[in-house]
Design a protein around this motif. Structure first.
Motif, PDB file in Angstrom:
ATOM      1  N   ALA A  84       0.822  -1.219   0.000  1.00  0.00           N
ATOM      2  CA  ALA A  84       0.000   0.000   0.000  1.00  0.00           C
ATOM      3  C   ALA A  84       0.850   1.260   0.000  1.00  0.00           C
ATOM      4  N   GLN A  85       2.147   1.147   0.282  1.00  0.00           N
ATOM      5  CA  GLN A  85       3.000   2.331   0.354  1.00  0.00           C
ATOM      6  C   GLN A  85       3.323   2.875  -1.032  1.00  0.00           C
ATOM      7  N   ASP A  86       3.360   4.209  -1.113  1.00  0.00           N
ATOM      8  CA  ASP A  86       3.846   4.886  -2.308  1.00  0.00           C
ATOM      9  C   ASP A  86       5.365   4.856  -2.320  1.00  0.00           C
ATOM     10  N   VAL A  87       5.924   4.762  -3.514  1.00  0.00           N
ATOM     11  CA  VAL A  87       7.378   4.816  -3.684  1.00  0.00           C
ATOM     12  C   VAL A  87       7.686   5.673  -4.904  1.00  0.00           C
ATOM     13  N   GLN A  88       8.911   6.195  -4.933  1.00  0.00           N
ATOM     14  CA  GLN A  88       9.399   6.913  -6.105  1.00  0.00           C
ATOM     15  C   GLN A  88      10.850   6.515  -6.305  1.00  0.00           C
ATOM     16  N   PHE A  89      11.182   6.171  -7.541  1.00  0.00           N
ATOM     17  CA  PHE A  89      12.522   5.668  -7.815  1.00  0.00           C
ATOM     18  C   PHE A  89      12.946   6.027  -9.232  1.00  0.00           C
ATOM     19  N   THR A  90      14.248   5.924  -9.480  1.00  0.00           N
ATOM     20  CA  THR A  90      14.777   5.976 -10.840  1.00  0.00           C
ATOM     21  C   THR A  90      15.066   4.545 -11.265  1.00  0.00           C
ATOM     22  N   LEU A 171       4.882   6.620   3.854  1.00  0.00           N
ATOM     23  CA  LEU A 171       4.032   5.856   4.754  1.00  0.00           C
ATOM     24  C   LEU A 171       2.758   5.423   4.028  1.00  0.00           C
ATOM     25  N   ALA A 172       2.206   4.297   4.458  1.00  0.00           N
ATOM     26  CA  ALA A 172       0.900   3.885   3.950  1.00  0.00           C
ATOM     27  C   ALA A 172      -0.224   4.619   4.669  1.00  0.00           C
ATOM     28  N   ALA A 173       0.023   4.995   5.906  1.00  0.00           N
ATOM     29  CA  ALA A 173      -0.926   5.746   6.737  1.00  0.00           C
ATOM     30  C   ALA A 173      -0.122   6.368   7.870  1.00  0.00           C
ATOM     31  N   ALA A 174      -0.712   7.316   8.560  1.00  0.00           N
ATOM     32  CA  ALA A 174      -0.018   7.947   9.680  1.00  0.00           C
ATOM     33  C   ALA A 174       0.390   6.885  10.702  1.00  0.00           C
ATOM     34  N   ASP A 175       1.631   6.980  11.188  1.00  0.00           N
ATOM     35  CA  ASP A 175       2.131   5.987  12.130  1.00  0.00           C
ATOM     36  C   ASP A 175       2.647   6.625  13.424  1.00  0.00           C
ATOM     37  N   GLY A 176       2.251   7.871  13.670  1.00  0.00           N
ATOM     38  CA  GLY A 176       2.741   8.572  14.846  1.00  0.00           C
ATOM     39  C   GLY A 176       2.149   8.059  16.153  1.00  0.00           C
ATOM     40  N   VAL A 177       2.599   8.645  17.234  1.00  0.00           N
ATOM     41  CA  VAL A 177       2.145   8.265  18.572  1.00  0.00           C
ATOM     42  C   VAL A 177       0.734   8.811  18.808  1.00  0.00           C
ATOM     43  N   GLY A 271       3.330  23.297   9.862  1.00  0.00           N
ATOM     44  CA  GLY A 271       3.978  23.047  11.142  1.00  0.00           C
ATOM     45  C   GLY A 271       3.803  21.636  11.659  1.00  0.00           C
ATOM     46  N   GLN A 272       2.917  20.849  11.041  1.00  0.00           N
ATOM     47  CA  GLN A 272       2.758  19.449  11.436  1.00  0.00           C
ATOM     48  C   GLN A 272       3.910  18.616  10.866  1.00  0.00           C
ATOM     49  N   THR A 273       4.019  17.389  11.305  1.00  0.00           N
ATOM     50  CA  THR A 273       5.146  16.545  10.922  1.00  0.00           C
ATOM     51  C   THR A 273       4.684  15.280  10.207  1.00  0.00           C
ATOM     52  N   VAL A 274       5.557  14.764   9.344  1.00  0.00           N
ATOM     53  CA  VAL A 274       5.275  13.526   8.630  1.00  0.00           C
ATOM     54  C   VAL A 274       5.049  12.400   9.642  1.00  0.00           C
ATOM     55  N   GLY A 275       4.018  11.599   9.395  1.00  0.00           N
ATOM     56  CA  GLY A 275       3.616  10.543  10.313  1.00  0.00           C
ATOM     57  C   GLY A 275       2.460  10.940  11.190  1.00  0.00           C
ATOM     58  N   PHE A 304     -12.088  17.404   8.178  1.00  0.00           N
ATOM     59  CA  PHE A 304     -11.095  16.574   7.496  1.00  0.00           C
ATOM     60  C   PHE A 304     -10.302  15.758   8.507  1.00  0.00           C
ATOM     61  N   VAL A 305      -9.982  14.529   8.126  1.00  0.00           N
ATOM     62  CA  VAL A 305      -8.943  13.756   8.801  1.00  0.00           C
ATOM     63  C   VAL A 305      -7.835  13.550   7.777  1.00  0.00           C
ATOM     64  N   ILE A 306      -6.628  13.982   8.140  1.00  0.00           N
ATOM     65  CA  ILE A 306      -5.514  14.037   7.194  1.00  0.00           C
ATOM     66  C   ILE A 306      -4.343  13.236   7.750  1.00  0.00           C
ATOM     67  N   ASP A 307      -3.878  12.271   6.978  1.00  0.00           N
ATOM     68  CA  ASP A 307      -2.665  11.526   7.305  1.00  0.00           C
ATOM     69  C   ASP A 307      -1.514  12.093   6.484  1.00  0.00           C
ATOM     70  N   ILE A 308      -0.460  12.540   7.141  1.00  0.00           N
ATOM     71  CA  ILE A 308       0.694  13.115   6.437  1.00  0.00           C
ATOM     72  C   ILE A 308       1.684  11.998   6.147  1.00  0.00           C
TER      73      ILE A 308
END
Length: 317
Positions: A84-90, A171-177, A271-275, A304-308
């Motif tokens: 389910a995770q997004d990736v970007q590559f060469t 991330l596939a979804a927010a994984d923070g505390v 100001g929010q953080t990834v995860g 809204f519920v937003i996962d960064i």
């Protein structure tokens, strides 16, 4: 003011089934192990060049019965623990029979599952790989979709050579505390096993001002006004209690800069953080105001519920 765009439409997903609070799926990085290979085919592939600009030569023919790969560089970043995770590559792709270079280019940002529809071999090469890795592999025609095999000129019984420089793993979804809500009068959020949110709006009147609650606190990069931020989101109207837009329902994450969304959405994210997972209740004056927008009535309070999931660093070509 515009709706939040989705960058790529993939296969439709079934309706959300809420089963209470749950964590996002996928194995942990610690339990995700990369297989090793003793295939002689890897020894026929030579890779030079800076990360992100590989130069590949092979000693043809390269034939394999199953996808084989090895990590020439092992990155120290986030691991791919779910498709389910997004990736970007060469990637550099060569015809294993002739050694001809067919493609050398950066990819779009897509979930691994989407790559698997035509490039199951790429999906296998990415499983448990870490951000910053250079992966060298050979893929038989059986691990390519018919359209992909035809476009690459790989016939039955033949193989293609792939080199993947894995720039970014999202991330596939927010994984923070998880955090305790400070205002229990706001909508409540329940999560499906894959991390999709359901929003329960109370019967009371909405708050007059922007209300933001951090439901999960991530420890990743901070979102700034200039960030090209990648998210999953679900939006409902307070009055109708109906979903009007959802990246989860569309099957693909969305990416945008903060000047491309309604002001309340931007203020909630800056100001929010990834995860992190953020609940934002946006009054009309910070949303669409007294103008209707699609299925959103004029004067609506938006929830809204937003996962960064991450911040795009490389071109999505």
């Amino acid at each position: 003011m515009r709706r939040i765009p989705a960058v790529f439409a993939v296969l439709g997903l079934s309706a959300l089934a809420l089963v209470g609070c749950a964590s996002a799926p996928g194995a942990s990085a610690a339990s995700c192990e990369r297989p090793t290979t003793d295939s002689s085919a890897i020894g026929l592939i030579d890779v030079t060049g800076e990360f992100g600009d590989p130069t590949v030569t092979v000693e043809p023919p390269v034939y394999v019965d199953e996808t084989v790969f090895a990590d020439e560089i092992v990155g120290e970043g986030r691991a791919v623990t779910t498709r389910a995770q997004d990736v970007q590559f060469t990637t550099a792709i060569l015809n294993g029979k002739t050694g001809e270079t067919l493609v050398t280019a950066p990819s779009q940002v897509l979930p691994v599952s989407q790559w698997a529809t035509q490039y199951e071999g790429i999906a296998k090469m990415l499983e448990c790989a870490t951000e910053g890795s250079r992966i060298v592999g050979a893929v038989p025609a059986d691990d390519l979709g018919e359209q992909a095999a035809t476009s690459l000129g790989v016939a039955d019984g033949e193989s293609a050579v792939f080199v993947i420089d894995l720039h970014t793993v999202y991330l596939a979804a927010a994984d923070g505390v998880p955090q305790r809500m400070t205002d229990n009068s706001l909508p409540q959020v329940v999560l499906a096993p894959d991390g999709r949110p359901g929003i329960v709006v109370p019967d009371s009147d909405p708050p007059a001002d922007l209300a933001v609650e951090v439901l999960k606190k991530g420890d990743g990069e901070e979102v700034t006004a200039d960030s090209n931020v990648r998210v999953h989101y679900t939006g409902v109207t307070w009055a109708e209690r109906e979903v009007f837009d959802s990246s989860w329902e569309k099957g693909a994450s969305a990416t945008f800069t903060l000047d491309g969304v309604v002001p309340g959405f931007a203020q909630a994210l800056e100001g929010q953080t990834v995860g992190s997972q953020v609940l934002a209740v946006i009054p009309p004056e910070l949303g669409y105001g007294d103008q209707a927008s699609g299925s959103i009535p004029a004067g609506s309070t938006l929830v809204f519920v937003i996962d960064i999931l991450g911040i795009d660093q490389t071109p999505t070509q």
